[in-house]
Each structure stands twice: as structure tokens, then as C-alpha cells.
Design a protein around this motif. Structure first.
Motif, PDB file in Angstrom:
ATOM      1  N   GLU A   1       0.002   3.096 -13.288  1.00 35.48           N
ATOM      2  CA  GLU A   1      -1.372   2.752 -12.906  1.00 35.48           C
ATOM      3  C   GLU A   1      -1.574   1.234 -12.862  1.00 35.48           C
ATOM      4  OE1 GLU A   1      -3.987   4.394 -11.860  1.00 35.48           O
ATOM      5  OE2 GLU A   1      -5.345   2.679 -11.996  1.00 35.48           O
ATOM      6  N   VAL A   2      -0.963   0.533 -13.789  1.00 41.67           N
ATOM      7  CA  VAL A   2      -1.065  -0.926 -13.783  1.00 41.67           C
ATOM      8  C   VAL A   2      -0.573  -1.478 -12.452  1.00 41.67           C
ATOM      9  CG1 VAL A   2      -0.133  -3.024 -14.809  1.00 41.67           C
ATOM     10  CG2 VAL A   2      -0.821  -1.136 -16.272  1.00 41.67           C
ATOM     11  N   TYR A   3       0.495  -0.887 -11.934  1.00 40.47           N
ATOM     12  CA  TYR A   3       1.053  -1.374 -10.673  1.00 40.47           C
ATOM     13  C   TYR A   3       0.318  -0.795  -9.478  1.00 40.47           C
ATOM     14  CZ  TYR A   3       4.261  -3.607 -13.659  1.00 40.47           C
ATOM     15  OH  TYR A   3       4.759  -4.420 -14.637  1.00 40.47           O
ATOM     16  N   ILE A   4      -0.345   0.359  -9.681  1.00 44.09           N
ATOM     17  CA  ILE A   4      -1.208   0.881  -8.615  1.00 44.09           C
ATOM     18  C   ILE A   4      -2.326  -0.136  -8.379  1.00 44.09           C
ATOM     19  CG2 ILE A   4      -2.903   2.688  -8.101  1.00 44.09           C
ATOM     20  CD1 ILE A   4      -0.987   4.668  -9.466  1.00 44.09           C
ATOM     21  N   ILE A   5      -2.711  -0.834  -9.422  1.00 42.23           N
ATOM     22  CA  ILE A   5      -3.722  -1.882  -9.297  1.00 42.23           C
ATOM     23  C   ILE A   5      -3.117  -3.176  -8.765  1.00 42.23           C
ATOM     24  CG2 ILE A   5      -5.180  -3.428 -10.668  1.00 42.23           C
ATOM     25  CD1 ILE A   5      -5.790  -0.979 -12.426  1.00 42.23           C
ATOM     26  N   LEU A   6      -1.962  -3.536  -9.339  1.00 42.48           N
ATOM     27  CA  LEU A   6      -1.400  -4.853  -9.045  1.00 42.48           C
ATOM     28  C   LEU A   6      -0.780  -4.967  -7.659  1.00 42.48           C
ATOM     29  CD1 LEU A   6       0.372  -6.338 -12.153  1.00 42.48           C
ATOM     30  CD2 LEU A   6      -1.258  -7.461 -10.646  1.00 42.48           C
ATOM     31  N   LEU A   7      -0.027  -3.944  -7.245  1.00 41.20           N
ATOM     32  CA  LEU A   7       0.716  -4.078  -5.989  1.00 41.20           C
ATOM     33  C   LEU A   7      -0.175  -4.350  -4.784  1.00 41.20           C
ATOM     34  CD1 LEU A   7       3.647  -1.505  -6.320  1.00 41.20           C
ATOM     35  CD2 LEU A   7       3.701  -3.982  -6.617  1.00 41.20           C
TER      36      LEU A   7
ATOM     37  N   SER B   1      11.353  -6.640  -4.503  1.00 41.44           N
ATOM     38  CA  SER B   1      10.722  -6.713  -5.824  1.00 41.44           C
ATOM     39  C   SER B   1       9.594  -5.690  -5.947  1.00 41.44           C
ATOM     40  CB  SER B   1      10.229  -8.131  -6.133  1.00 41.44           C
ATOM     41  OG  SER B   1       9.338  -8.579  -5.159  1.00 41.44           O
ATOM     42  N   ILE B   2       8.915  -5.377  -4.846  1.00 43.89           N
ATOM     43  CA  ILE B   2       7.908  -4.304  -4.913  1.00 43.89           C
ATOM     44  C   ILE B   2       8.595  -2.991  -5.289  1.00 43.89           C
ATOM     45  CG2 ILE B   2       6.346  -2.860  -3.546  1.00 43.89           C
ATOM     46  CD1 ILE B   2       5.626  -5.299  -1.901  1.00 43.89           C
ATOM     47  N   LEU B   3       9.722  -2.714  -4.622  1.00 43.84           N
ATOM     48  CA  LEU B   3      10.442  -1.472  -4.918  1.00 43.84           C
ATOM     49  C   LEU B   3      10.954  -1.460  -6.351  1.00 43.84           C
ATOM     50  CD1 LEU B   3      12.462  -1.101  -1.584  1.00 43.84           C
ATOM     51  CD2 LEU B   3      10.564   0.327  -2.348  1.00 43.84           C
ATOM     52  N   ALA B   4      11.481  -2.590  -6.792  1.00 40.35           N
ATOM     53  CA  ALA B   4      12.023  -2.654  -8.147  1.00 40.35           C
ATOM     54  C   ALA B   4      10.916  -2.456  -9.170  1.00 40.35           C
ATOM     55  CB  ALA B   4      12.721  -3.996  -8.367  1.00 40.35           C
ATOM     56  N   ILE B   5       9.795  -3.138  -8.964  1.00 38.05           N
ATOM     57  CA  ILE B   5       8.684  -3.003  -9.905  1.00 38.05           C
ATOM     58  C   ILE B   5       8.224  -1.551  -9.947  1.00 38.05           C
ATOM     59  CG2 ILE B   5       6.228  -3.534 -10.214  1.00 38.05           C
ATOM     60  CD1 ILE B   5       6.811  -6.373  -9.261  1.00 38.05           C
ATOM     61  N   ALA B   6       8.110  -0.923  -8.773  1.00 41.22           N
ATOM     62  CA  ALA B   6       7.644   0.458  -8.716  1.00 41.22           C
ATOM     63  C   ALA B   6       8.596   1.384  -9.460  1.00 41.22           C
ATOM     64  CB  ALA B   6       7.502   0.909  -7.270  1.00 41.22           C
ATOM     65  N   PHE B   7       9.896   1.182  -9.237  1.00 39.20           N
ATOM     66  CA  PHE B   7      10.881   2.048  -9.893  1.00 39.20           C
ATOM     67  C   PHE B   7      10.837   1.855 -11.408  1.00 39.20           C
ATOM     68  CE2 PHE B   7      15.243   2.679 -11.508  1.00 39.20           C
ATOM     69  CZ  PHE B   7      15.349   4.032 -11.239  1.00 39.20           C
ATOM     70  N   ILE B   8      10.872   0.609 -11.835  1.00 38.04           N
ATOM     71  CA  ILE B   8      10.904   0.355 -13.277  1.00 38.04           C
ATOM     72  C   ILE B   8       9.607   0.830 -13.934  1.00 38.04           C
ATOM     73  CG2 ILE B   8      11.172  -1.418 -15.050  1.00 38.04           C
ATOM     74  CD1 ILE B   8      12.683  -3.090 -12.982  1.00 38.04           C
ATOM     75  N   SER B   9       8.488   0.775 -13.180  1.00 41.03           N
ATOM     76  CA  SER B   9       7.216   1.121 -13.806  1.00 41.03           C
ATOM     77  C   SER B   9       7.194   2.560 -14.318  1.00 41.03           C
ATOM     78  CB  SER B   9       6.053   0.879 -12.845  1.00 41.03           C
ATOM     79  OG  SER B   9       5.971   1.925 -11.904  1.00 41.03           O
TER      80      SER B   9
ATOM     81  N   PHE C   1       0.834  -1.208   0.000  1.00 38.06           N
ATOM     82  CA  PHE C   1       0.000   0.000   0.000  1.00 38.06           C
ATOM     83  C   PHE C   1       0.866   1.253   0.000  1.00 38.06           C
ATOM     84  CE2 PHE C   1      -3.195  -2.691   2.601  1.00 38.06           C
ATOM     85  CZ  PHE C   1      -3.670  -3.286   1.436  1.00 38.06           C
ATOM     86  N   LEU C   2       1.960   1.203   0.752  1.00 40.17           N
ATOM     87  CA  LEU C   2       2.846   2.364   0.823  1.00 40.17           C
ATOM     88  C   LEU C   2       3.410   2.700  -0.554  1.00 40.17           C
ATOM     89  CD1 LEU C   2       4.635   4.439   2.373  1.00 40.17           C
ATOM     90  CD2 LEU C   2       6.309   2.614   2.649  1.00 40.17           C
ATOM     91  N   ILE C   3       3.968   1.678  -1.206  1.00 41.21           N
ATOM     92  CA  ILE C   3       4.602   1.944  -2.504  1.00 41.21           C
ATOM     93  C   ILE C   3       3.538   2.329  -3.544  1.00 41.21           C
ATOM     94  CG2 ILE C   3       6.081   0.979  -4.297  1.00 41.21           C
ATOM     95  CD1 ILE C   3       7.413   1.481  -1.548  1.00 41.21           C
ATOM     96  N   THR C   4       2.357   1.722  -3.437  1.00 39.73           N
ATOM     97  CA  THR C   4       1.265   2.113  -4.322  1.00 39.73           C
ATOM     98  C   THR C   4       0.940   3.591  -4.164  1.00 39.73           C
ATOM     99  OG1 THR C   4       0.331  -0.083  -4.093  1.00 39.73           O
ATOM    100  CG2 THR C   4      -1.138   1.626  -4.911  1.00 39.73           C
ATOM    101  N   ALA C   5       0.895   4.033  -2.920  1.00 40.93           N
ATOM    102  CA  ALA C   5       0.580   5.442  -2.664  1.00 40.93           C
ATOM    103  C   ALA C   5       1.658   6.340  -3.259  1.00 40.93           C
ATOM    104  CB  ALA C   5       0.433   5.677  -1.162  1.00 40.93           C
ATOM    105  N   VAL C   6       2.917   5.931  -3.121  1.00 45.13           N
ATOM    106  CA  VAL C   6       3.999   6.728  -3.694  1.00 45.13           C
ATOM    107  C   VAL C   6       3.832   6.796  -5.218  1.00 45.13           C
ATOM    108  CG1 VAL C   6       6.482   6.846  -4.056  1.00 45.13           C
ATOM    109  CG2 VAL C   6       5.584   6.214  -1.808  1.00 45.13           C
TER     110      VAL C   6
END
Lengths: 361, 591
Positions: free
Chosen positions: B279-285, B312-320, B215-220
Motif C-alpha cells: 500500500e505504501v508503494y500504491i501511494i508512492l509509485l 527500479s519501479i519493478l524492483a520496488i514493487a517486487f520487494i514490497s 500506474f500499471l505497476i501500482t494497479a498490479v
């Protein structure tokens, strides 16, 4: 089929209602056993459904491949398309085993490790070695795919050099039809702009520009010579369209305000493709593949690939812009008259589209 | 905060509540109703695709002039497709998913009395509610709602001459999204601040459950990307209403050349996808976070590779943030950029693979309880794999040329984002329903719901890959105009049948929710025997969550089946709550 649908809906409805009633019954009658704790028996049932689902899922996929496998696009009709198809196959060869392997693990573990009160779950929180393995292996495989894919991408997007003597064609998109323009004998396209669109000159060609006088343009179908590079320039008049020629593995958006490009070498004539597919009626198509309005689904052009000889003959039969423009001025006609051999068909199509647009509005 | 007067006042307890648990329920109900509307829209346009041109008499009374003689018109087909996408992506899977679970779980799992700002949280919901109302209202205006696809690319979305939906309907779409973005930002900022500041004693970052990390990384992600969408639609608004030409150039429409020059629709595409991909990861994470929690709890095992999961959450968020161009390979963008985006896009597969293997290892040698929540979590792992793998094809620019904007894409993103997102959300609802409503959902209806949903969902979306490989474009009103698609009719029919089954199957779920909300058995304190803090709060909601002192945390969230040197469970049970102090010499997994 509709009947079947209704039947399915009704059956599901009945199941739902009966289920509801049974719950209402259990809840009120048996206060002792609750309706949320999964019993050991139910847990075993769900566990057994795991491998069953896996088999059904795989069987469904195999069934699809068997019954629809021949409906996917036939062998590529362009030079770069064959290379793309090869990359596609290699990617499938990598993806499918991963898919099968991970799915078997997922549903096997779920079945195998179903709850048993006499067994303890293993406290296994991390393992750097394992995690390294499944970081490094995907990374390596992807690196190979990326490098391979990029080398192909660069080849495909490379513009054709003038030495290769490409045929140049402008694809002009508007709601809801296509026009293909050839540069004529001088080999140069005349200037064009939407601000010069008037009456019969729907492409907005500059009639003061000599290079436009011999330009030729056609609707409904356009022709390509086989085994010769074709350089396309895409233009759009109103909204974004996309020139999609799936048999040639070719696609490029047509964007108002800019000219986009794509090129390929057709390798199979329409006649050859009819033989390969065993379909006498087979035709190549140019489709619109970017949502552009109500009749988006009907924005098409046929593509005929033929020998250079036939192509030249066909092209020579098409009217030049000057002739079209002149004719229309002589007749002082405001209506679009389409300079094309098979004009009746085109006009019919246009009427169809007009009536469609009216219907929509 | 004066909690006492709020408790007694209906208006403040149920409507203008600042309590995170009530706001979570508000988000849940509003988001679910929107999701239901989005799903019904999809069944209507699936009828047209499965049976093109056939008359369905029952549609006429529902849709009126949209379906004269029971046949959906082409431009209203596009309107339905557009709203379906908008509603599902934003209203159900962004606000509905994050709004429900971030609100419910962040304070409860961190040991906080409430969100950092209850008032902002309330505003966040009410902006969302307004936004939903405006979006629904846009259906009824002249010309119909926005019809240019959920991505609303100009010039189609900018010119009412191009499609009727680009009139008033589009204006309302933009207003609705602006409100939505305000809601999202208020919510996200609140989540971030709460996570950083209101963790209870002992709750270090590495003791937080993976839900909170997600939720935290999604919010970011939301805070960094939604403002860009806001600028994109603001400029579009200017182009539409004030005659600017940010996105418009050289256009001739409805018999005249427009006075626009120098703009580029490609600029809009860049801005849109700069949000659109994160947005895709805002949904997925959040869905993956919920799954991590549900799988660990019900496997009675710690989640495998906790730190790798965070990584991996951080990596996905960064790459997204570096991959948006893969939606634009064939827009005329410089091919070199296409190459860069291919590279970054395929990198996402690495952390995704890590997540999948970690889930599998968590199941391995577990002791699995198949609650409905667990079933949907396992379903998510399956859809995440299936949809993720076809992403490797779409992310490869050379391969994308021929499948771009075809049904292959539709199949791909519906499986990897749509199904994974909804499965995660549904799993969360089954799991935390007792925490939300103090009552339990029915397990048998849950089983029925899961099996109909997963079978029907794959029945809908898997065949779409074959359509795509046959070159069938998306957003076609009918596949009847090209002889090359004539043989596809039975695939489309099959998809439609499964879509109807999937829709009907949701009745089990909807009934279960409403029935259990009022008549379900009372929830016990800790129904799934979880370690996390939310199960230490009283079943009956109260302001401030814990009646006395806030609980103190001594260990990470995943001490399931932990044994001591004698092979006995630590604490005597197969789970050790986070509030149980470490015994002497016991290893703390969070350090």
C-alpha cells in the motif's frame, strides 16, 4: 500562544484575501498577460528561493539539534542498549552526509540550471557507468549495515540461558495497568489463565498449583537488580499492549493468547541515572506502546533499578499470592486489595483510572 | 458505444458517466473532499496534543459530545486519529491519487479512446463513492467511528467492550473498506487491461511515459494485495459477528472470560501488512511517476535513465511484497523472521537511491521552468530523500526495537509517504489541470501554496523525530502523564502551530482550483510544451478523445532538447512530440 495562533491564522487569511482580489483585478484588467505562464523574472525569483530554502531547512534542523538535542533519551541503561546506540550512531553517520549531499545537489542544480532562453538543456538520456555507480555504492553500504544490524539483532533476541541465573519477571498487561509477577522462592511461576480470574485473583493464578502459592506480584512499580540478566515474559488479558522500556532500549508486544519474551541486563541503578541526567526526580518507566483504549496514554509503571541487596530486601517485603488469597477469603472481600508496600498510591491511581473510564463512557 | 445520446444527457454526462475523463474528475473531487476532512481532523487532534486539556470553545458546537467544554475526550481523540489515517491513506492517496491520474492519463497518454471497460470504470467510482459515504456515516453512529488506529488490530477492534468505537462504527469501517476494495479492484483490472491492449500504433511498452509504467505497476500491486486485506477484514467480521476466533484467544474483558480460543492477533497483523506494505508503494509509485513526467518536461531534458527508472519501479514493487514483517519486529514474531525482513527491507533502499540520483541528474544541465507543478515535484524529491533515509533506521530490526511505534515512525512515514504522496498528487493537479478542466490555474497562488506548504510540512514532521528519539509513543492522547515527557510540551506546541499554518495554506490551493475551474483563462493546446499524447487532444473534452484517427507514435516520450548533428533542435523546438516521425538516421531512444 493561542493568541499567536489566531494572529497567524488571521494574517494568512488577510494575505489570502488580498491575493484573491489582486488576481481578480489582473485577470479582468490585463487580458494580454496571462496568469499561468511563468515569466523569466518570476522564474529567477523561484530559482533564488531554492538555495534560500536549503539554508533555512538546514538551519531549522541545526536549531532543533541544538535546542532539543539534550531531550532525547539519555545514555542506555542496559547492556545491549549500548550496542544498539552504537549501531544507531553509525547509521546516523552514514545517513546524514547522504542527506546533506543530495539536498545540496537538488537545490543547487535547481538554482543553477534555471531557465535561460539563450541556453540549451543538455540532451543526456542515460549512462550505464553512472547508473552502475549509484546502484553499487548504496548496495555495498546497505550490505554492511544489514550484516552489522543482524548480528546485533541476533544477540539481543537470544534468550538468556539458565546458567546466567536470570531474574524472571512476568509483565501482565490489561486495560489500563501493568502488573509484574516474580516467581517466589521456588523460582517457578504458577500456572495462570484468564479463565481463573476471580475477585482478588486478577492475574488468574491457579490456586491449586503449588508453584503459584509463593508467587509475588506488584503494581505501580517494580524493582530490578543491577547487572543481572532479566528475562521478561509478557502476557495480556484483553487487547494487545506493548511493554516499552525506552531507557533500556527494550520493547515487546503483549499479545492475548501467547507469551512473548524479552531480556536485558540493567547496567545503571536509578540513583546512578539520576546522577548522569542531573535530574533528582528521574525514574525509569514501563510504558504501553500499542494502542489499547482510551487511557492508553496513562498506562505506566515505574521501574527501580537497585543493588542486588536492596532488591532482595524489597522483594522479601512483598506478599505471596497465598497470603493475599487467604486474607481476602478471611475478610470475604470481593474488592481488589493490592499486595504491595505502597498500596495507597496504587489504589488512588486505580480510582483515577476508573473515574477516567467513567468520564469516557 | 453510443456516445451521442450520452453527451446530451446531464445524468449520464456528469453522474453515471463512463468517460474516463469525467470519472477522473469525480475521483479527484471526492478524494479531495475526503482529504480535506482528513486534514481538518488532524488539526483538531493536534490542538489537543499541542495544548493538552485546554478548552477550545469553538470545538464544542462542531464536535458536540466529543468535546464537552471544548476538550476532546480520549476515546474520540483515538477516533479522529483512526479516521485521519484511514482517510488519508486509502481515500485521498490511493483512490484520490490513482483514481484521478490513472483514469485521466492512461487512455490519453497511450492514445486510446477510453478505458477497456467504461462501465467497470463507472462502477469503480460508484463503489468508491459509496465507500466514502459509509466511512463518513460511521462518524455519526452510537459509540463513534472505529478508534483502534488505522491498522485496526484485533482484539481492540473486535471487542466493543474494549473501546466504544469497536461497536457499530467498526462494522461500518469494515463495510466501507470492503466496498473500497471492490472499487480498487475494478479500477486496477481496468488499468492493467487498458495498458496491455489499447496502446495506439507505435506505442511500445518502452515508449510509454513513466507515469503509465507507474500506474500499471501500482494497479498490479493493488490487484495482488487488496484481496488479502479483504480476507483479513472478512475474518475480523466473522470474529465480531459470528463468534469465531480467528484472531482471538484467552481474553478476559468487562468482568468475564470470553469463549474464544486458539486464534492469534499476529495472524491478522501478517494479513494486514501483506497489503499494508505494498500500500505504501500504491501511494508512492503514482506520485513518483507524475514527478518523473513533470521534472522531465520542466527541465526540458529527457528523464535520466528511463530504463533504470522502469527497472527500479519493478524492483520496488517486487520487494514490497517481501517486507511486510518490518512492521512486526516486536510483535513476538520469531526473531529469525525479523532478520529475514530486515534484509529484504533494506534492499528497497537501492532502487529508491537509483530513482533519487536519476532525478538529480535530470535536473543537472537542464533548463528549468519553475511552474507550481515543478516546485512540488522538487519538493517531492526532498521529502522522498528525507523520509527515505530514516527508513534505514526503522527497517533495521535492532534499531526498530526502541523507536517502534514512537513519533519517530510518525515523522518518517508522514514525510516519505504522506508528503511525497500529496506533493506528487498536487504536482499532478497543477500540471494536468488544463487537461481536466480546459482552464489554467493561477501561478502566483501556486507559488504561495508551495512555499507555505513545504515550510509548514517540515515544521510539522521534522520535530517528530526528536519526540520519537525521546521515547514518546504515538497515539497518546496527551504526554502529560509521564514526567519524562514534561519537557516536550513546546515541541508539541510548535508542531501544532505549523499544522495549523499548513492547513490554512491549503486555502490558496482550494481557492485556486475552484476559481480556475470556472474563471481561469482558457487552456492553450499544449501549455507546458510537452511531448506526450494527451496534449494532442482537443482542449474541449469529447468522447473518444481524438476527433479523427488515433495518433501514431514514432518515438519515446522524452525527446526534450534533442539536437541534430548541426546542434539544432530536432523539429525546430526544444521538444519533439511523440507523433513526429523519426528522421532518417535519428536514434530512437526507446530501443
Amino acid at each position: 500562544m493561542i493568541d499567536l495562533l489566531i494572529l497567524v491564522a488571521v494574517v494568512l487569511g488577510i494575505i489570502a484575501v488580498s491575493k484573491l482580489i489582486s488576481i481578480l483585478g489582473t485577470v479582468s484588467a490585463v487580458k494580454g498577460e496571462n496568469s499561468y505562464n511563468v515569466t523569466d523574472k518570476e522564474n529567477r525569483t523561484q530559482a533564488r528561493l531554492m538555495p534560500v530554502f536549503l539554508i533555512v531547512y538546514f538551519a531549522f534542523i541545526i536549531w532543533q539539534v541544538v535546542s532539543w538535542g539534550d531531550r532525547v533519551l539519555p545514555v542506555s541503561a542496559s547492556e545491549h542498549g549500548a550496542i544498539i546506540d552504537e549501531l544507531m550512531n553509525i547509521t546516523w553517520i552514514i545517513i546524514i552526509p547522504v542527506f546533506i549531499f543530495t539536498h545540496i545537489l537538488l537545490f543547487y542544480f535547481a538554482w543553477k540550471y534555471a531557465y535561460d532562453k539563450n541556453r540549451k538543456a543538455q540532451f543526456f538520456a542515460h549512462s550505464n557507468k553512472l547508473e552502475m555507480v549509484w546502484t553499487a555504492i548504496p548496495a555495498l553500504v546497505l550490505l554492511i549495515l544489514i550484516l552489522y544490524g543482524l548480528s546485533i539483532w541476533n544477540d539481543v533476541m537470544e534468550p538468556v540461558s539458565a546458567d546466567e541465573e536470570p531474574i524472571e519477571i512476568e509483565l501482565y498487561a490489561r486495560q489500563f495497568d501493568w502488573t509484574a509477577r516474580y516467581p517466589g522462592i521456588d523460582g517457578k511461576f504458577g500456572e495462570a489463565s484468564v479463565r481463573m480470574i476471580e475477585g482478588v485473583n486478577f492475574l488468574g493464578l491457579d490456586s491449586t498449583d503449588k508453584e503459584s502459592w509463593d508467587d509475588k506480584y506488584v503494581k505501580a512499580e517494580f524493582h530490578l537488580p543491577v547487572n543481572r540478566p532479566v528475562q521478561f515474559y509478557m502476557r495480556a488479558q484483553d487487547v494487545i499492549h506493548s511493554a516499552y522500556m525506552p531507557h533500556f532500549r527494550a520493547q515487546m508486544n503483549c499479545v492475548p493468547g501467547m507469551i512473548t519474551r524479552f531480556n536485558f541486563i540493567p547496567t545503571k541503578t536509578t540513583a546512578e541515572m539520576r546522577e548522569i541526567t542531573g535530574d533528582e526526580e528521574f525514574n525509569y518507566y514501563l510504558l504501553c506502546n500499542k494502542i489499547c483504549g482510551a487511557a492508553h496514554y496513562n498506562m505506566k509503571m515505574e521501574i527501580i533499578v537497585e543493588s542486588e541487596e536492596d532488591f532482595n530486601k524489597w522483594l522479601s517485603e512483598q506478599n505471596e499470592f497465598l497470603a493475599v488469597e487467604g486474607n481476602s477469603k478471611d475478610n470475604s472481600s470481593e474488592e481488589l486489595s493490592v499486595p504491595e508496600s505502597d498500596s495507597t498510591q496504587t489504589i488512588n491511581e486505580e480510582e483515577e483510572q476508573l473515574s477516567l473510564v467513567e468520564k469516557v463512557n | 458505444m453510443s456516445a451521442t445520446h450520452q453527451d446530451n444527457d446531464f445524468l449520464f454526462k456528469y453522474i453515471f458517466s463512463t468517460d474516463h475523463k469525467m470519472i477522473a474528475k469525480q475521483f479527484f473531487l471526492t478524494g479531495s473532499i475526503m482529504g480535506l476532512i482528513g486534514m481538518l481532523m488532524s488539526t483538531i487532534f493536534r490542538l489537543q496534543l499541542g495544548y493538552p486539556g485546554e478548552s477550545f470553545a469553538f470545538l464544542e458546537p462542531i464536535l458536540g459530545s466529543w468535546a464537552p467544554d471544548g476538550v476532546l475526550t480520549p476515546d474520540k481523540y483515538l477516533a479522529l486519529v483512526t479516521l485521519h489515517g484511514t482517510i488519508m491513506v486509502f481515500f485521498l492517496l490511493t483512490a484520490g491519487l490513482s483514481g484521478t491520474f490513472s483514469n485521466l492519463l492512461i487512455p490519453l497518454q497511450l492514445g486510446a479512446r477510453d478505458m477497456a471497460s467504461g462501465f467497470m470504470n463507472m462502477l469503480s467510482y460508484w463503489f468508491f463513492f459509496l465507500s466514502s459515504c459509509v466511512m463518513i456515516a460511521s462518524i455519526f453512529v452510537e459509540g463513534g467511528p472505529a478508534s483502534g488506529g488505522w491498522t485496526i488490530y484485533p482484539p481492540l477492534s473486535a471487542l466493543p467492550e474494549a473501546i466504544p468505537g469497536s461497536g457499530m462504527g467498526m462494522t461500518l469501517w469494515i463495510i466501507s473498506m470492503a466496498l473500497f476494495i471492490v472499487s480498487s479492484l475494478l479500477g486496477s483490472l481496468n488499468y492493467i487491461v487498458t495498458v496491455f491492449n489499447l496502446r495506439t500504433k507505435g506505442m511500445t511498452m518502452t515508449r510509454m511515459p513513466l507515469t503509465i509504467w507507474a500506474f500499471l505497476i501500482t494497479a498490479v500491486l493493488g490487484v495482488l494485495s487488496f484481496p488479502v486485506l479483504f480476507s483479513a477484514v472478512l475474518l475480523l467480521f466473522f470474529d465480531r459477528s459470528f463468534g469465531t476466533s480467528f484472531y482471538l484467544s484467552d481474553i478476559y474483558i468487562a468482568g468475564q472470560a470470553l469463549e474464544v480460543d486458539g486464534g492469534s492477533p499476529v495472524l491478522y497483523e501478517h494479513l494486514f501488512w501483506f497489503l499494508g506494505h505494498p500500500e505504501v508503494y500504491i501511494i508512492l509509485l503514482p506520485a513518483l511517476g507524475i514527478t518523473s513526467e513533470v521534472i522531465a518536461t520542466n527541465s526540458r531534458k529527457p528523464i535520466f535513465g528511463y530504463r533504470a527508472m522502469i527497472g527500479s519501479i519493478l524492483a520496488i514493487a517486487f520487494i514490497s511484497f517481501l517486507v511486510w514483517g518490518h512492521h512486526m519486529f516486536v510483535t513476538g514474531m520469531n526473531p529469525f523472521l525479523g532478520a529475514v525482513f530486515t534484509f529484504t527491507t533494506l534492499l528497497v533502499a537501492i532502487p529508491s537511491a537509483v530513482k533519487v540520483f536519476n532525478y538529480l541528474t535530470t535536473l543537472w544541465k537542464g533548463n528549468i521552468k519553475f511552474t507550481p507543478a515543478m516546485l512540488f515535484a522538487i519538493g517531492l524529491v526532498s521529502t522522498f530523500i528525507t523520509g527515505g533515509l530514516t527508513g534505514i533506521i526503522l527497517g533495521d530490526s535492532a534499531l526498530d526495537i526502541n523507536v517502534h511505534d514512537t513519533y519517530f515512525v510518525v515523522g518518517h512515514f508522514h514525510i516519505v509517504m504522506g508528503l511525497s504522496g500529496t506533493f506528487g498528487m498536487i504536482s499532478g493537479i497543477y500540471h494536468w489541470f488544463p487537461k481536466m478542466f480546459g482552464r489554467m490555474m493561477d501561478k502566483n497562488l501556486g507559488f504561495l501554496h508551495f512555499w507555505t506548504t513545504i515550510v509548514a510540512a517540515y515544521g510539522v514532521f521534522f520535530p517528530m523525530h526528536f519526540l520519537g528519539l525521546a521515547g514518546v509513543p504515538r497515539r497518546y492522547y496527551a504526554n502529560t502523564e509521564f514526567p519524562m515527557f514534561n519537557e516536550m510540551y513546546d515541541i508539541n506546541e510548535l508542531i501544532t502551530v505549523f499544522a495549523i499554518i499548513a492547513a490554512v495554506g491549503q486555502i490558496f490551493f482550494i481557492f485556486n482550483i475552484f476559481y480556475s475551474m470556472f474563471k481561469g483563462p482558457k487552456a492553450p493546446q499544449n501549455p507546458w510544451r510537452s511531448t506526450t499524447l494527451e496534449w494532442t487532444t482537443p482542449v474541449e473534452h469529447l468522447h473518444g478523445n481524438w476527433p479523427g484517427e488515433l495518433p501514431e507514435v514514432y518515438r519515446w516520450a522524452y525527446d526534450y532538447s534533442k539536437v541534430d548533428e548541426n546542434g539544432d533542435f530536432v523539429g525546430g523546438d526544444d521538444f519533439t512530440p511523440q507523433t513526429v516521425p523519426l528522421r532518417e538516421g535519428e536514434e530512437d531512444l526507446s530501443h
